[in-house]
Design a protein around this motif. Structure first.
Motif, PDB file in Angstrom:
ATOM      1  N   LYS A   1      -9.521  -3.921  11.533  1.00 10.83           N
ATOM      2  CA  LYS A   1      -8.992  -4.456  12.782  1.00 10.83           C
ATOM      3  C   LYS A   1      -9.947  -5.510  13.361  1.00 10.83           C
ATOM      4  O   LYS A   1      -9.523  -6.550  13.854  1.00 10.83           O
ATOM      5  CB  LYS A   1      -8.826  -3.300  13.780  1.00 10.83           C
ATOM      6  CG  LYS A   1      -8.017  -3.662  14.997  1.00 10.83           C
ATOM      7  CD  LYS A   1      -7.757  -2.432  15.836  1.00 10.83           C
ATOM      8  CE  LYS A   1      -7.146  -2.887  17.139  1.00 10.83           C
ATOM      9  NZ  LYS A   1      -6.485  -1.874  17.872  1.00 10.83           N
TER      10      LYS A   1
ATOM     11  N   HIS B   1      -9.675  -8.615  11.368  1.00 10.25           N
ATOM     12  CA  HIS B   1      -8.343  -9.179  11.607  1.00 10.25           C
ATOM     13  C   HIS B   1      -8.318  -9.931  12.931  1.00 10.25           C
ATOM     14  O   HIS B   1      -7.900 -11.081  12.998  1.00 10.25           O
ATOM     15  CB  HIS B   1      -7.290  -8.065  11.616  1.00 10.25           C
ATOM     16  CG  HIS B   1      -5.989  -8.480  12.213  1.00 10.25           C
ATOM     17  ND1 HIS B   1      -5.166  -9.411  11.598  1.00 10.25           N
ATOM     18  CD2 HIS B   1      -5.371  -8.138  13.374  1.00 10.25           C
ATOM     19  CE1 HIS B   1      -4.098  -9.611  12.357  1.00 10.25           C
ATOM     20  NE2 HIS B   1      -4.207  -8.854  13.441  1.00 10.25           N
ATOM     21  N   GLU B   2      -8.822  -9.281  13.971  1.00 11.28           N
ATOM     22  CA  GLU B   2      -8.763  -9.903  15.295  1.00 11.28           C
ATOM     23  C   GLU B   2      -9.735 -11.065  15.428  1.00 11.28           C
ATOM     24  O   GLU B   2      -9.436 -12.076  16.051  1.00 11.28           O
ATOM     25  CB  GLU B   2      -9.034  -8.849  16.382  1.00 11.28           C
ATOM     26  CG  GLU B   2      -7.834  -7.928  16.565  1.00 11.28           C
ATOM     27  CD  GLU B   2      -8.105  -6.741  17.480  1.00 11.28           C
ATOM     28  OE1 GLU B   2      -9.253  -6.597  17.946  1.00 11.28           O
ATOM     29  OE2 GLU B   2      -7.171  -5.949  17.707  1.00 11.28           O
TER      30      GLU B   2
ATOM     31  N   GLY C   1      -8.887 -13.431  11.645  1.00  9.17           N
ATOM     32  CA  GLY C   1      -7.534 -13.638  11.154  1.00  9.17           C
ATOM     33  C   GLY C   1      -7.280 -13.064   9.770  1.00  9.17           C
ATOM     34  O   GLY C   1      -6.373 -13.521   9.064  1.00  9.17           O
TER      35      GLY C   1
ATOM     36  N   ASN D   1      -5.684 -11.017   6.977  1.00 11.26           N
ATOM     37  CA  ASN D   1      -4.345 -10.427   6.906  1.00 11.26           C
ATOM     38  C   ASN D   1      -4.106  -9.627   5.635  1.00 11.26           C
ATOM     39  O   ASN D   1      -3.026  -9.131   5.393  1.00 11.26           O
ATOM     40  CB  ASN D   1      -3.276 -11.522   7.033  1.00 11.26           C
ATOM     41  CG  ASN D   1      -3.414 -12.570   5.934  1.00 11.26           C
ATOM     42  OD1 ASN D   1      -4.175 -12.398   4.986  1.00 11.26           O
ATOM     43  ND2 ASN D   1      -2.674 -13.648   6.056  1.00 11.26           N
TER      44      ASN D   1
ATOM     45  N   MET E   1      -2.845   1.223   7.320  1.00 10.08           N
ATOM     46  CA  MET E   1      -2.783  -0.081   7.983  1.00 10.08           C
ATOM     47  C   MET E   1      -1.561  -0.150   8.891  1.00 10.08           C
ATOM     48  O   MET E   1      -1.641  -0.608  10.026  1.00 10.08           O
ATOM     49  CB  MET E   1      -2.725  -1.206   6.941  1.00 10.08           C
ATOM     50  CG  MET E   1      -4.021  -1.420   6.193  1.00 10.08           C
ATOM     51  SD  MET E   1      -5.400  -1.816   7.288  1.00 10.08           S
ATOM     52  CE  MET E   1      -6.451  -0.407   7.011  1.00 10.08           C
ATOM     53  N   LYS E   2      -0.456   0.341   8.370  1.00  8.61           N
ATOM     54  CA  LYS E   2       0.776   0.307   9.161  1.00  8.61           C
ATOM     55  C   LYS E   2       0.567   1.060  10.477  1.00  8.61           C
ATOM     56  O   LYS E   2       1.094   0.675  11.521  1.00  8.61           O
ATOM     57  CB  LYS E   2       1.899   0.953   8.352  1.00  8.61           C
ATOM     58  CG  LYS E   2       3.278   0.562   8.835  1.00  8.61           C
ATOM     59  CD  LYS E   2       4.343   1.118   7.904  1.00  8.61           C
ATOM     60  CE  LYS E   2       5.668   1.176   8.639  1.00  8.61           C
ATOM     61  NZ  LYS E   2       6.631   2.053   7.962  1.00  8.61           N
TER      62      LYS E   2
ATOM     63  N   VAL F   1      -3.425  -0.898  11.975  1.00  6.43           N
ATOM     64  CA  VAL F   1      -3.509  -2.369  12.031  1.00  6.43           C
ATOM     65  C   VAL F   1      -2.299  -2.950  11.302  1.00  6.43           C
ATOM     66  O   VAL F   1      -2.408  -3.447  10.192  1.00  6.43           O
ATOM     67  CB  VAL F   1      -4.786  -2.905  11.324  1.00  6.43           C
ATOM     68  CG1 VAL F   1      -5.163  -4.268  11.869  1.00  6.43           C
ATOM     69  CG2 VAL F   1      -5.950  -1.944  11.419  1.00  6.43           C
ATOM     70  N   PRO F   2      -1.122  -2.895  11.924  1.00  6.85           N
ATOM     71  CA  PRO F   2       0.107  -3.216  11.182  1.00  6.85           C
ATOM     72  C   PRO F   2       0.184  -4.651  10.656  1.00  6.85           C
ATOM     73  O   PRO F   2       1.004  -4.936   9.790  1.00  6.85           O
ATOM     74  CB  PRO F   2       1.222  -2.948  12.211  1.00  6.85           C
ATOM     75  CG  PRO F   2       0.561  -2.654  13.500  1.00  6.85           C
ATOM     76  CD  PRO F   2      -0.895  -2.441  13.283  1.00  6.85           C
ATOM     77  N   GLU F   3      -0.681  -5.528  11.143  1.00 11.60           N
ATOM     78  CA  GLU F   3      -0.610  -6.932  10.700  1.00 11.60           C
ATOM     79  C   GLU F   3      -1.263  -7.136   9.337  1.00 11.60           C
ATOM     80  O   GLU F   3      -1.184  -8.225   8.773  1.00 11.60           O
ATOM     81  CB  GLU F   3      -1.296  -7.851  11.724  1.00 11.60           C
ATOM     82  CG  GLU F   3      -0.770  -7.720  13.155  1.00 11.60           C
ATOM     83  CD  GLU F   3      -1.407  -6.555  13.932  1.00 11.60           C
ATOM     84  OE1 GLU F   3      -2.256  -5.848  13.359  1.00 11.60           O
ATOM     85  OE2 GLU F   3      -1.028  -6.346  15.097  1.00 11.60           O
ATOM     86  N   VAL F   4      -1.933  -6.122   8.825  1.00  6.93           N
ATOM     87  CA  VAL F   4      -2.679  -6.295   7.575  1.00  6.93           C
ATOM     88  C   VAL F   4      -2.005  -5.519   6.445  1.00  6.93           C
ATOM     89  O   VAL F   4      -1.623  -4.365   6.614  1.00  6.93           O
ATOM     90  CB  VAL F   4      -4.139  -5.833   7.749  1.00  6.93           C
ATOM     91  CG1 VAL F   4      -4.902  -5.898   6.433  1.00  6.93           C
ATOM     92  CG2 VAL F   4      -4.839  -6.685   8.803  1.00  6.93           C
ATOM     93  N   THR F   5      -1.847  -6.178   5.302  1.00  6.62           N
ATOM     94  CA  THR F   5      -1.282  -5.500   4.134  1.00  6.62           C
ATOM     95  C   THR F   5      -2.364  -5.284   3.079  1.00  6.62           C
ATOM     96  O   THR F   5      -3.493  -5.752   3.227  1.00  6.62           O
ATOM     97  CB  THR F   5      -0.111  -6.299   3.524  1.00  6.62           C
ATOM     98  OG1 THR F   5      -0.431  -7.674   3.580  1.00  6.62           O
ATOM     99  CG2 THR F   5       1.172  -6.047   4.244  1.00  6.62           C
TER     100      THR F   5
END
Lengths: 543, 332
Positions: free
Chosen positions: A474, A477-478, A481, A483, A500-501, A504-508
């Motif tokens: 996270k 990511h924040e 960026g 991802n 992650m979901k 931190v749902p934005e990361v796969t």
């Protein structure tokens, strides 16, 4: 199954202050969401493990064999003689507490019995009470207690809340390794038939079909064939992998998770593209095996003997096919077993004398560091190819990705694989940012589902255990960026997407060879429009 | 509560010595027999424990790797944290034993309200442990002046460095201060930090109080009671030269000190203090990490192991294999 609280609720509930009462006086409370279902007796029977029966952890009566205490005591006695690690680790802990807050399950759950020192004390207290003079004389005063059914239940509950990631061992001034204690503890409770199904059934499957998922040879063939269809659609080139081919130079073994579930399947496609490229360009002769179709080893989470039985196929198959050496795919505990156990377990019995020290026929590199085991990690192989300029890589096809790297626990602390994947990363993707120190390399966190804890019913436990990893993701990511979370372990690829979901749902999540497969330009391929996931490539979105 | 038990126990031990050697006049028992017995228990017990560990097998090569492995020649290996040579392993062990390498890694996770876990550096335990062990070692070495005649230059050197501040008379030893501070810190963290208190047992507090008792009784003798050093040396030299006679006018406090030391020596091989020997036998630290390069041999064998052979596998799936064109050993 319990309902999972929302992430903010779960986070807010974490309390690291222990209860007032002495830990020995706090009875075990088996909570839904934090335990796994009992082993299916058929699975235990298939591999001949003792005391198979139907039982339920939530029941009062676990239907233990009458002489269960004697079985445990004999088991402990035997293991104290056979494993110096166990004996020394039972004796020398000073409870300095350096390990206490290093466990991802403790950080995420606040349950004090998830502090590595206390997890070990659960067994140590019985060891003292039953095996040391001091403990027998002074009892609780000497930190000793007798073995009761309550204590056994507590063992069971907390032995399946340890993912054997060894992070605590890095910080321990004596190297006391909770994984080692958990391994012994699980061996002991397995003597009473107290395995969990998420381990026992894969073990039985692996014994019979060669892999944890129970994929039979024709289905294994079909699944890989299906990937070849996809690759053909994407690149215009159809890989032609070989199966069980006698006389091939190299045997390739990967965790069966890679052929079974996303996103591991994309990693598998990456292997297929790499081997096809090397076959066409340099004539590399690699075979897959349907018999040795599992690199992972859930036997490792059951007992040393079960690990040996499942692992034996790799050398047996290498000998039958007459290959010179072996490449292993991306997996975590698989590599702990291959790196630290396989050669000792099965080398003397099953390693063929026709095998040679691995030598990359394309670059001439001799992998001296695998001189005895004769098996190398695919990232060692790929990094060597890239270093010698043997791969034509087009990074721009991964341009939409900003990657961070999850060092998997077993390849980190049971091997030391750090720079090989990072070297490959730098050649296949432009944007790469490591997570903060203290959360990567030897101090990396477990995904929360290692050592057989990826069952659906213990999701809450896994989300708790996944918090430290997710929190570091996270952050990058924040701040930067990021991802995409790359990893080199099949369990990670199965667990982290869910983690992650949740956090931190934005990361796969992806495997490393998925990125290699995307970047690798096969001679004669058509211009790719999509990546291996079928998503538009950067710059191709509008067409 | 556990701390109090331990404290009382140490007080009780001190009282035994006070009464025994003081009021009851059992100087010979407390000055000769018990110390000798204790030394014997320590030596025999320590060796016995180490031999017992040594008799246990090391079936697998299971070091914890804490750095880059040896692999491709152009990748820089971490030769100490992930050693592949004996020199590397020895250096790793030296760092561990002499500098507490692993403890130095210590950090502390903190859960922030923004939902992030952060890790703060936390070196106090490392510092406290290092201060404690090294001051203990120096104090131990300093005491050798009581057991040697003439006193070796090295011991005198340590002593003069230790007292270089030249404060008070007799001159203050720096290590005395460090030692008391370190033991106090190690004790306080057990009481103050909730999780450490939760894991602490009687056997964690007891040796701390015992050692503190030894330290304080020693300090009291040197700086306050100003015990007759010549008489003490007469006694200690008597111990090592086997020509013991009870000296006059040492005072009961000396016997308290000596008795607590004796208790420590006896307690040592029975307890967690054996980490001193055990750390050298820890397989996660003292093994060569290049386990794919060198085969580690398991000294024992698994008995009656069943394998699922390829033949059994092919027998079950032959038809399906042939159907997909997967090669088989026996045709249909």
């Amino acid at each position: 199954m319990s309902t999972l609280p929302r992430p903010e609720e779960l986070y807010a509930k974490i309390n690291h202050t222990p209860p007032k009462a002495d830990w020995m006086d706090v009875p075990v409370d088996i909570k839904p969401g934090r335990y796994c279902y009992a082993a299916n007796p058929d699975s235990l029977n298939y591999v001949g493990l003792p005391h198979a029966r139907k039982w339920n952890p939530l029941d009062e009566d676990w239907k233990l064999p009458e002489n269960w205490k004697e079985i445990i005591f004999n088991g402990i006695r035997e293991r104290l003689d056979k494993y110096r690690s166990f004996k020394v680790f039972m004796d020398i802990c000073v409870r300095c507490g350096a390990c206490a807050d290093k466990c991802h399950f403790f950080i995420g759950s606040g349950d004090p019995k998830n502090m590595p020192v206390l997890r070990a004390e659960l067994i140590r207290s019985v060891y003292r009470g039953e095996f040391t003079t001091f403990g027998k004389l002074l009892g609780k005063f000497a930190g000793a207690r007798p073995l009761t059914e309550e204590v056994l239940k507590e063992w069971w509950y907390y032995l399946f809340q340890c993912s054997e990631c060894r992070r605590c061992s890095v910080f321990c001034p004596y190297g006391i390794d909770t994984a080692e204690i958990t391994i012994m503890g699980r061996e002991l409770i397995n003597l009473l038939g107290l395995n969990i199904d998420w381990i026992a059934t894969p073990v039985a499957n692996c014994y019979r079909t060669g892999n944890h998922l129970g994929i039979q040879p024709h289905a294994f063939f079909d699944m890989i064939d299906f990937f070849c269809d996809d690759i053909e659609d994407i690149t215009g080139i159809r890989p032609e992998p070989q199966f069980n081919k006698k006389g091939a130079d190299i045997l390739f073994v990967t965790p069966s998770g890679d052929v079974f579930a996303d996103p591991g399947t994309y990693t598998c496609m990456g292997y297929l593209i790499l081997f096809e490229y090397l076959k066409r360009e340099y004539g590399l002769d690699v075979t897959w095996s349907t018999y040795a179709s599992e690199g992972g080893n859930f036997g490792f989470f059951t007992s040393h003997e079960t690990m040996k039985r499942l692992n034996s196929k790799i050398y047996m198959e290498a000998a039958r096919l007459g290959v010179k050496w072996i490449i292993g795919g991306e997996c975590g505990h698989m590599w702990r077993v291959l790196h630290q156990y396989m050669d000792t377990l099965n080398g003397p019995e099953f390693q063929s004398s026709n095998m040679t020290v691995p030598k990359n026929p394309i670059t001439g590199t001799v992998f001296q560091h695998a001189a005895s085991t004769k098996m190398i990690h695919i990232t060692e192989f790929t990094a060597d190819l890239i270093k010698h300029g043997k791969l034509n890589l087009d990074k721009s096809r991964n341009a939409g990705i900003h990657l961070t790297w999850h060092d998997s626990c077993n390849t980190s602390r049971g091997m030391g694989l750090f720079e090989e994947p990072r070297y490959i990363i730098r050649h296949v993707v432009d944007k790469f940012t490591d997570m903060p120190p203290g959360t990567i390399r030897e101090e990396t966190f477990c995904c929360g589902g290692g050592a057989g804890l990826n069952a659906g019913e213990c999701e809450e436990l896994r989300m708790m255990g996944g918090l430290p990893r997710a929190s570091a993701v996270k952050y990058v990511h924040e701040k930067y960026g990021v991802n995409m979370l790359g990893c080199v372990c099949a369990i990670d690829r199965a667990v982290l997407p869910g983690t992650m979901k949740y956090w931190v749902p934005e990361v796969t999540v992806c495997g490393l060879h998925e990125l290699v497969g995307n970047a690798l330009v096969i001679p004669g391929e058509k211009e790719r429009e999509v990546n291996l996931r079928g998503e538009d490539l950067p710059g191709k979105e509008d067409e | 509560m556990k701390a109090l038990y331990s404290l009382f126990l140490v007080f009780a031990l001190a009282a035994i010595a006070l009464v025994g050697a003081g009021a009851l006049g059992m100087e010979r028992t407390f000055g000769l027999y018990i110390p000798f017995l204790a030394a014997a228990v320590f030596v025999v017990g320590f060796c016995w424990r180490v031999v017992q560990w040594g008799k246990s097998a090391v079936p697998f090569c299971i070091p914890t790797t804490c750095g880059q492995q040896e692999s491709l020649p152009w990748i820089k290996q971490s030769t100490i944290e992930n050693p592949s040579t004996t020199t590397g392993v020895v250096l790793r062990m030296l760092l561990e034993v002499l500098l507490f390498r692993s403890l130095f890694r210590n950090n502390q996770p903190q859960l922030y309200s923004d939902g992030r876990v952060r890790y703060a550096s936390s070196k106090w335990l490392w510092l406290g442990a290092l201060a404690f062990h090294y001051s203990f070692l120096i104090i131990f070495l300093r005491h050798m002046r009581f057991f040697t005649e003439p006193v070796p230059a090295l011991i005198r050197g340590i002593e003069s460095v230790d007292s270089m501040l030249q404060i008070a008379a007799p001159t203050l030893y720096l290590t005395d201060l460090v030692f008391i501070a370190a033991v106090t810190y190690l004790f306080l963290r057990r009481v103050v930090v909730p999780n450490i208190r939760y894991i602490s047992q009687v056997q964690d507090y007891f040796p701390l109080f015992l050692i503190l008792g030894i330290g304080l009784s020693g300090i009291f003798m040197r700086y306050f009671a100003k015990v007759d050093i010549m008489a003490v040396k007469e006694l200690t030299m008597g111990l090592v030269t086997f020509s013991w006679k009870a000296p006059q006018g040492i005072g009961a406090i000396f016997y308290v000190h000596l008795f607590l030391v004796s208790v420590l020596l006896i307690y040592f091989p029975l307890s967690k203090l054996m980490h001193m020997g055990g750390v050298f036998l820890s397989p996660t630290r003292n093994m060569n990490c290049a386990s794919r390069k060198f085969r580690h041999i398991n000294p024992w064998k698994f008995e009656n192991v069943h394998y699922h052979t390829y033949e059994e596998y092919e027998d079950e799936f032959r038809e399906k294999m042939v159907e997909k064109g997967i090669p088989v050993e026996k045709p249909l």
